[in-house]
Design an enzyme around this catalytic site. Sequence first.
Site, PDB file in Angstrom:
ATOM      1  N   ASP A 148       9.560   2.311  -8.864  1.00  0.00           N
ATOM      2  CA  ASP A 148       8.932   1.981  -7.578  1.00  0.00           C
ATOM      3  C   ASP A 148       7.715   1.083  -7.820  1.00  0.00           C
ATOM      4  O   ASP A 148       6.656   1.259  -7.212  1.00  0.00           O
ATOM      5  CB  ASP A 148       8.544   3.245  -6.806  1.00  0.00           C
ATOM      6  CG  ASP A 148       8.094   2.959  -5.373  1.00  0.00           C
ATOM      7  OD1 ASP A 148       8.336   1.835  -4.892  1.00  0.00           O
ATOM      8  OD2 ASP A 148       7.492   3.850  -4.755  1.00  0.00           O
ATOM      9  N   ASN A 179      11.203  -5.478   1.384  1.00  0.00           N
ATOM     10  CA  ASN A 179      10.011  -5.503   2.245  1.00  0.00           C
ATOM     11  C   ASN A 179       8.941  -6.457   1.728  1.00  0.00           C
ATOM     12  O   ASN A 179       7.802  -6.094   1.497  1.00  0.00           O
ATOM     13  CB  ASN A 179       9.434  -4.094   2.431  1.00  0.00           C
ATOM     14  CG  ASN A 179       8.959  -3.477   1.135  1.00  0.00           C
ATOM     15  OD1 ASN A 179       9.489  -3.770   0.067  1.00  0.00           O
ATOM     16  ND2 ASN A 179       7.963  -2.611   1.214  1.00  0.00           N
ATOM     17  N   VAL A 187       9.195  -6.630  -6.159  1.00  0.00           N
ATOM     18  CA  VAL A 187       8.793  -7.808  -6.918  1.00  0.00           C
ATOM     19  C   VAL A 187       7.715  -8.610  -6.188  1.00  0.00           C
ATOM     20  O   VAL A 187       6.912  -9.283  -6.799  1.00  0.00           O
ATOM     21  CB  VAL A 187      10.030  -8.676  -7.225  1.00  0.00           C
ATOM     22  CG1 VAL A 187       9.637 -10.042  -7.740  1.00  0.00           C
ATOM     23  CG2 VAL A 187      10.926  -7.965  -8.240  1.00  0.00           C
ATOM     24  N   HIS A 218      14.292   5.917   1.415  1.00  0.00           N
ATOM     25  CA  HIS A 218      12.932   6.444   1.245  1.00  0.00           C
ATOM     26  C   HIS A 218      12.856   7.705   2.114  1.00  0.00           C
ATOM     27  O   HIS A 218      12.810   7.610   3.344  1.00  0.00           O
ATOM     28  CB  HIS A 218      11.917   5.394   1.707  1.00  0.00           C
ATOM     29  CG  HIS A 218      10.497   5.863   1.690  1.00  0.00           C
ATOM     30  ND1 HIS A 218       9.475   5.086   1.180  1.00  0.00           N
ATOM     31  CD2 HIS A 218       9.894   7.002   2.133  1.00  0.00           C
ATOM     32  CE1 HIS A 218       8.328   5.731   1.316  1.00  0.00           C
ATOM     33  NE2 HIS A 218       8.565   6.894   1.886  1.00  0.00           N
TER      34      HIS A 218
END
Length: 389
Positions: free
Chosen positions: A256, A85, A54, A158
């Site tokens: 993603d 992140n 976001v 990931h």
Amino acid sequence: MWIKGKAYYEGEIKEICINFDRSIKEIRANCKPDMTFTNEELILPASVDLHVHVRGAQLSYKETVATATSEAVYGGVGVIVDMPNTVPYINTPERIKERLREFQLYSRTDYGIYSGVSKEVEEIDKLPIAGYKIYPEDLEKEETRYVLEKSKKLKILHPEMPFVSKIERSLRRSYWMETAAINLVKGNMHITHITNFETLQLAKSMGFTTDITAHHLVVDGERDCISKVNPPIRDYVTRLKLFLKGLFEVDCIASDHAPHSKEEKRMNFDLCPPGIAGVSFSTPYIYSLMFKGLISIDRAVSLLSGNPSRILNIPTGKIKEGYRANFTVIKRENWRYTTKFSKVTETPMDGFSLDAKVTNVIVEGKLAFDGENVYPIRGVNIFDSSSRS
């Protein structure tokens, strides 16, 4: 409130009436509806996107909670789960609480957040979060061992090795970078944005849940900064195999969504940040495949709603009494994809021909999108049990 129309209900398309406030109260054949949908429209469980960046906070120049979640409902998404992140990085109890307050004020969808790995796992575990995000560089950290050993919450990986950021992008093309990382983790693990079928097979054999992105299926190579993404877009044969086989074995589709500013994406290829903004693309893309007869409606709903809800253990993903009143309404209509509410105005999917159009989205029993406008409703933290009452 009562709505009436054709809906995907109990594995079939049926003409039904649905009564709801924030959750679904009753489903029956007949009613005096407050809103009736046309015969061309289909009521579906709203999509759930378990992998969204976001931005917001100090990265609001890229995207904000309001713009990201507005773009999400435009794309038929009723729940998003945010990655940690941003700036500041989200991996302390205080920062998690601050982040949740930001969403509480501005989110147009229901939402959740992941924490980054942390030694404060026992305190963080008490908070209403979706789980923990593990990045390649985290695989070498002591904090990751704490999370893997002490938390039963979902971990989302990931799948690349820690040293991939230090080598040429072209050398990351080998799928062993993904498979090697999967062998380093255990427990309640979800493997995200898988880019090749072999990684998917390995993850499933180890009991992990999985997702792929639409852009790793449709984008034709990394031609410029607009299509630069981590993990990279694979070659045609790898993408075709992922489409022909992986689409029928993977658990779900995630976007993603990773927005960056126009200025950042105009930098030299070696310097520009990787990331594609696609939170509004996944749902119309998958339902377009359904309308083309390439996948069944059961499979499409499972990929977008049912399976991500199951993975996250949240009461969404079905039109069923007691579940959240989150609906996406679509119709068959050919159009060319473009973003609308995001700060990102350029994606590699721009102009992509789609056959499914989102006409309405209802979140928490309130109209969030009417085909043209997004309304300033407030979504709730779907992982906070107190918000479900």
